[in-house]
Design a protein around this motif. Structure first.
Motif: not given
Lengths: 310, 389
Positions: A223-224, A265, A269-272, A275-276, A279
């Motif tokens: 997911k990017y 990171e 970062k940017g990969q769905g 994403r979690h 947090k």
């Protein structure tokens, strides 16, 4: 040594018009590996993205002999093809030399196809097995596999209020294959064409089975943005998430050492699917991941320095 | 000149494979098939064949490698039993759709659970709907000859579907009998070379085999397989006639034994037919008009021919060596189906026998005949032979 221009100007055996996703890195991997063969190739393909997207009947994208049987047996099919080849040679039914390649995804390699792969490596068939590793069952929509990284969100082990996603590190498939005492095993990725090409050359030249694990960033399920496939491929290497190395007759050689490894990171970062992890309550997962990556890298350096046989 | 050799059924099939001398044989052991691949491995080790072998790590890989070799252009074989057939099932089911003429000897054995190594037909009866030709053998001689028949039939250009050649586990596979073996040269001429139109090793003519086919084509491809099955039924007899010239034996769809004037007939597959023939001979001496019909070709099934053969028989008992749980037994179902078009149907009775290797004796057969002759039969009841009380 081939130049990049020479490699990319070779006629591609996997023709345009196939149905792989926009931004998919499988065709790059496939075409680069086949370009490294100076003999005709025959391909055994496990069920997966490459198979379903390249051969929707009555069409085929393949300009080389190609076979798909089922999911977990590309190595066994390749063993059968290789043995038929030996029989034909012995009986004078064939003159050409060929290279036999099996392609499978990580599900078809680390998981369901693992036994057939191990058996074929142990028996010593002369063929190259390539896993295009997108770290999950991406053809069926991002289910967890033995290659899925720690902390990734998948549909079968989703991240949630009580879950960080996958809680295990992936199998070390390259070392597992090398432990079969095969002459050549290597880890490569999509963006470094020369590295992948040279590894395929060595694999074809090996006197016995060879294995290449090629990281294949998956725009659809990591997911990017589709334009970032090669960027993620490169970040995987620059963060030491996916070191480029090879195991020749059991001895490790690292092909690329980042001058200063980037923090994990940068890759996440940017990969769905990760994403979690950003947090606040999941901060420890990234820290743990970083620790594991650094430990693995240290271990790999020691293997290279010591030249202890895997 | 043929010679007579004392051979087990497993040896007889291995001997047939030696004479065929396939390009590739893939071996994985499973009782009671194991001696087939062991004997063949000895032939390889001693240079009696120049086949390339692959000693694989599972039956799933056995069939996968056989398919790979066959698609590559080789004449390729493997053999199995029971759990082995079950494990390779996924690939077995894919072979007919790929139109690869693989011949696989099968030594019939019961399926788990409970685990049992002895004979029944539950393994191959589970594989009747997926598009393999199936030929049952009564004894080692038939198993030997059926290998050649199956090979020519499967590889025929109007057929190109795979074939299983069955024999009963232990009863035939490990029992020794005299087998008439043809000359190597005669077999070599009969089986010839496999000459596929398209194959992977033909690298100058790239070929895609095993693509994805969606609803626009899948159905059509399956319909073509059914046509091949219909062709197989015709060509079975043609190949059988050719083979008959070499062996002197006949290869009809089924064997009829003393049924012309029979008042009661038993229909049974494989080795139990031999026992039935003995029982019939003895009962005939006592004036009992009894006979046997033994199907040889089970897929494709010769419905019409069986109907014509038994239409005037007053009562028929069908003996199955497997159960089809929750429905009529497999052979019984086919016989019932065969009779549908008749206005005056024979009376029918279904019997299950011999599961997990339980013996069936001549006296069991005689009792069945007495029951059939008494006319006290019920076509909807399934009876069991030799169960513990």
């Amino acid at each position: 040594m081939a130049t990049l221009q020479e490699i990319v100007s070779k006629q591609v055996p996997l023709a345009p018009g196939h149905r792989m996703c926009s931004g998919c890195s499988i065709p790059v991997i496939v075409n680069t590996i086949i370009a490294a063969s100076d003999k005709p190739v025959i391909i055994a393909n496990a069920t997966g993205c490459l198979e379903v997207a390249s051969t929707i009947y009555p069409f085929t994208a393949w300009k080389v002999p190609w076979m798909h049987l089922t999911f977990e047996n590309a190595a066994a099919v390749a063993a059968g093809i290789e043995t038929a080849y030996k029989a034909f040679k012995k009986r004078g039914k064939m003159k050409d030399d060929v290279n036999i390649i099996a392609f499978g995804g990580d599900g078809g390699t680390y998981d369901i196809g693992f036994q057939a792969l191990s058996g074929a490596l142990e028996r010593g068939h002369k063929f190259l097995y390539v896993v295009y590793d997108n770290e999950g069952y991406m053809n069926t929509g991002n289910q967890r596999s033995g290659a899925t990284p720690f902390g990734a969100d998948t549909t079968t082990v989703p991240a949630g209020t009580m879950s960080i996603g996958k809680t295990q590190w992936r199998k070390n498939i390259v070392e597992i294959c090398a432990a079969h005492r095969i002459p050549y095993a290597a880890q490569a990725t999509a963006h470094n064409t020369l590295d992948l090409f040279n590894k395929a050359k060595k694999a074809f030249a090996a006197d016995g089975p060879s294995f290449i694990a090629a990281l294949q960033p998956c725009t659809t399920n990591w997911k990017y943005d589709t334009a970032l496939t090669m960027a993620y491929s490169k970040l995987a290497v620059e963060t030491n998430f996916w070191p480029l190395y090879e195991v020749e007759n059991g001895k490790v050689h690292i092909n690329y050492k980042p001058k200063e490894r980037k923090p994990i990171e940068e890759f996440l970062k940017g990969q769905g699917r990760f994403r979690h992890l950003f947090k606040p309550e999941n901060r420890h997962v990234i820290e743990e991941m970083q620790k594991m990556i650094d430990e693995e890298w240290e271990r790999l350096l020691k293997l290279e320095e010591s030249q202890v046989q895997i | 000149m043929s010679v007579i050799k004392p051979l087990s059924g497993a040896q007889a099939v291995a001997e047939a494979m030696r004479q065929i001398n396939p390009d590739v044989v893939v071996a994985y052991p499973i009782t009671p098939q194991t001696p087939v691949v062991e004997y063949f491995a000895q032939f390889v080790a001693n240079g009696l064949v120049d086949t390339e072998t692959i000693p694989v790590e599972s039956e799933h890989s056995a069939m996968s490698a056989t398919v790979g070799a066959s698609a590559a252009g080789a004449r390729a074989m493997c053999a199995t039993s029971s759990q082995g057939l079950a494990l390779m099932w996924e690939v077995v089911a894919a072979v007919p759709g790929l139109r690869l003429p693989i011949v696989m000897p099968i030594v019939n054995r019961a399926l788990s659970a409970p685990i049992n190594i002895h004979c029944d037909h539950s393994d191959t009866m589970g594989a009747t709907t997926i598009g393999w030709i199936q030929i049952f053998s009564e004894n080692a001689q038939e198993a030997y000859e059926n290998m050649f028949l199956a090979l020519r039939l499967a590889e025929h250009k109007d057929v190109l579907i795979p074939a299983m050649v069955m024999q009963d586990g232990f009863i035939i596979s490990h029992g020794v009998e005299n087998v008439k073996i043809l000359d190597d040269d005669v077999v070599k001429k009969f089986v010839g070379e496999r000459n596929p139109d398209r194959f992977l090793l033909d690298v100058k003519n790239p070929y895609t085999i095993g693509p994805l086919a969606l609803p626009d084509y899948y159905f059509e491809i399956k319909r073509q397989q059914e046509e091949a099955m219909e062709n197989a039924k015709k060509i079975y007899l043609e190949v059988g006639e050719d083979l008959s010239k070499l062996t002197g034996n006949k290869y009809p769809y089924f064997e009829e034994y003393r049924i012309e004037d029979a008042a009661a007939v038993i229909i049974v597959l494989a080795s139990a037919a031999g026992t039935a023939k003995d029982a019939i001979d003895e009962m005939r001496v006592d004036g009992k008009k009894v006979g046997l019909l033994k199907p040889k070709l089970f897929r494709p099934f010769p419905y019409k021919e069986i109907r014509d053969a038994v239409k005037n028989i007053p009562v028929i008992g069908v003996l199955d060596r497997s159960i089809s749980f929750g429905s009529y037994a497999p052979l019984y179902t086919e016989i019932r189906n065969s009779l549908f078009e008749l206005e005056n149907k024979p009376k029918l009775q279904s019997y299950i026998f011999g599961l997990g290797g339980k013996d069936i004796f001549k006296n069991d057969i005689k009792q069945i005949f007495e029951e059939l002759l008494s006319g006290k039969v019920n076509p909807e009841e399934q009876k069991y032979i030799g169960l513990r009380g």
